[in-house]
Design a protein around this motif. Structure first.
Motif, short mmCIF file in Angstrom:
data_model
loop_
_atom_site.label_atom_id
_atom_site.label_comp_id
_atom_site.label_asym_id
_atom_site.label_seq_id
_atom_site.Cartn_x
_atom_site.Cartn_y
_atom_site.Cartn_z
N UNK A 46 0.80 -1.22 0.00
CA UNK A 46 0.00 0.00 0.00
C UNK A 46 0.84 1.28 0.00
N UNK A 47 2.14 1.16 0.19
CA UNK A 47 2.98 2.34 0.11
C UNK A 47 3.27 2.71 -1.34
N UNK A 48 4.14 3.69 -1.53
CA UNK A 48 4.51 4.18 -2.86
C UNK A 48 5.77 3.50 -3.38
N UNK A 49 6.18 2.40 -2.76
CA UNK A 49 7.49 1.82 -2.98
C UNK A 49 7.48 0.79 -4.12
N UNK A 50 8.40 0.96 -5.09
CA UNK A 50 8.61 -0.06 -6.10
C UNK A 50 9.87 -0.84 -5.77
N UNK A 51 10.25 -1.79 -6.64
CA UNK A 51 11.35 -2.68 -6.29
C UNK A 51 12.67 -1.94 -6.17
N UNK A 52 12.97 -1.04 -7.11
CA UNK A 52 14.25 -0.34 -7.07
C UNK A 52 14.36 0.53 -5.82
N UNK A 53 13.26 1.20 -5.46
CA UNK A 53 13.28 2.00 -4.24
C UNK A 53 13.49 1.10 -3.03
N UNK A 64 22.48 0.23 10.12
CA UNK A 64 22.10 0.14 11.54
C UNK A 64 21.82 -1.31 11.91
N UNK A 65 21.62 -1.62 13.20
CA UNK A 65 21.24 -2.98 13.61
C UNK A 65 19.77 -3.31 13.36
N UNK A 66 18.97 -2.36 12.90
CA UNK A 66 17.55 -2.58 12.68
C UNK A 66 17.32 -3.68 11.65
N UNK A 67 16.39 -4.57 11.92
CA UNK A 67 16.12 -5.70 11.03
C UNK A 67 15.25 -5.24 9.86
N UNK A 68 15.67 -5.51 8.62
CA UNK A 68 14.90 -5.08 7.45
C UNK A 68 13.86 -6.12 7.03
N UNK A 69 12.61 -5.69 6.96
CA UNK A 69 11.51 -6.55 6.53
C UNK A 69 10.83 -5.92 5.32
N UNK A 70 10.10 -6.72 4.57
CA UNK A 70 9.33 -6.24 3.43
C UNK A 70 7.93 -6.83 3.48
N UNK A 77 5.24 -15.80 -6.06
CA UNK A 77 6.61 -16.28 -5.82
C UNK A 77 7.70 -15.32 -6.26
N UNK A 78 7.51 -14.63 -7.39
CA UNK A 78 8.57 -13.79 -7.90
C UNK A 78 8.98 -12.70 -6.95
N UNK A 79 8.03 -11.94 -6.42
CA UNK A 79 8.36 -10.81 -5.55
C UNK A 79 8.84 -11.29 -4.19
N UNK A 80 8.35 -12.42 -3.70
CA UNK A 80 8.86 -12.97 -2.44
C UNK A 80 10.34 -13.31 -2.58
N UNK A 81 10.69 -13.99 -3.66
CA UNK A 81 12.08 -14.41 -3.85
C UNK A 81 12.99 -13.21 -4.09
N UNK A 82 12.54 -12.25 -4.89
CA UNK A 82 13.37 -11.07 -5.17
C UNK A 82 13.58 -10.22 -3.92
N UNK A 86 17.23 -9.53 -2.29
CA UNK A 86 17.71 -8.16 -2.08
C UNK A 86 18.18 -7.91 -0.66
N UNK A 87 17.94 -8.86 0.25
CA UNK A 87 18.44 -8.72 1.61
C UNK A 87 17.40 -8.55 2.69
N UNK A 88 16.12 -8.66 2.36
CA UNK A 88 15.11 -8.64 3.41
C UNK A 88 15.32 -9.82 4.35
N UNK A 89 15.22 -9.57 5.65
CA UNK A 89 15.38 -10.64 6.63
C UNK A 89 14.04 -11.20 7.10
N UNK A 90 12.98 -10.76 6.46
CA UNK A 90 11.67 -11.30 6.74
C UNK A 90 10.68 -10.74 5.75
N UNK A 91 9.60 -11.47 5.51
CA UNK A 91 8.55 -11.01 4.61
C UNK A 91 7.20 -11.12 5.31
#
Length: 254
Positions: A46-53, A64-70, A77-82, A86-91
């Protein structure tokens, strides 16, 4: 491999306080990350964020030590895997309504033999470490969103899926699905009952329950109810509320 601090917090019995990113900008993400959130979720639904952003925002959070999630746009499957590559530590995956949906989520975010995640952790190797492929399945966190009446009906079946780590309540969609007004905090009684039921069942199955909130007061009350992952507000809402408070003080004598 770099630890996932969410898992460490939960193992110690502590809850995680999660921030929400809807603004597609690396500097705003970096600024949020430096404030001390346990985790930050980049909202691709629901945000304005695309893949490159999103990639730039993940890079910013990694200062930072903050955990990155998406939160991905959908169970696909495609967007979960990508996102993981890209380095997300959780989905956080929207609209998981059945046990089959939850099984797909786990399969698409796990390498063989557990799942069918394709191999190509291009940035995840840089963020997680060279041994990422050996430890990714046990390190990343998989949240299934419970936000419909159908998901409530299938809740126990969803919670039995091996490899699922957590559920995440979207109060607004859950409210709509139950015939109530969409809101985060001041939910109608049927939604409040569902919120209590979800955390009770998740805890019984040994899974973490998370939930979206609008204010710290409601978030704290839900943590007391047993939730262990609480989102409070968002970058866009914090900018708006902070501006409103400042302007109200500046114009108090007008």
């Amino acid at each position: 491999m770099r630890e996932n601090r969410l898992r460490s917090l939960w193992a110690s019995g502590a809850p995680a306080i999660n921030g929400w990113l809807a603004i597609p900008n690396g500097f705003s993400a970096e600024t949020m990350a430096h404030q001390g959130w346990d985790s930050l979720t980049i909202d691709m639904q629901h945000g304005m964020v695309d893949y490159q952003a999103m990639v730039g925002m993940l890079q910013a959070i990694s200062t930072t030590p903050t955990v990155p999630l998406v939160r991905v746009p959908w169970l696909e499957p495609g967007i979960l895997m990508k996102s993981l590559d890209a380095g997300a530590y959780g989905v956080i995956c929207p609209m998981v309504n059945t046990r089959e949906d939850a099984q797909k989520l786990v399969a698409w975010t796990s390498y063989a033999p557990r799942g069918t995640r394709s191999f190509g952790p291009v940035r995840a190797l840089l963020y997680g470490g060279a041994d990422y492929p050996q430890h990714a399945d046990a390190t990343i966190v998989r949240f299934a969103m419970i936000e419909t009446a159908q998901a409530l009906d299938n809740l126990d079946a969803i919670l039995t899926v091996e490899g699922l780590d957590a559920v995440y309540v979207g109060p607004s969609d859950l409210s709509l699905s139950l015939g109530c007004k969409p809101t985060f905090d001041d939910v109608d009684p049927p939604v409040q009952q569902a919120i209590a039921h979800i955390v009770e069942r998740a805890t019984a199955h040994g899974l973490v329950a998370g939930i979206h909130n609008g204010t710290p007061e409601v978030a704290r009350a839900r943590l007391e109810l047993g939730y262990r992952f609480a989102t409070v507000s968002s970058d866009a809402r914090l900018i708006a509320s902070g501006s409103q408070q400042l302007l109200a003080r500046m114009r108090a004598d007008r």
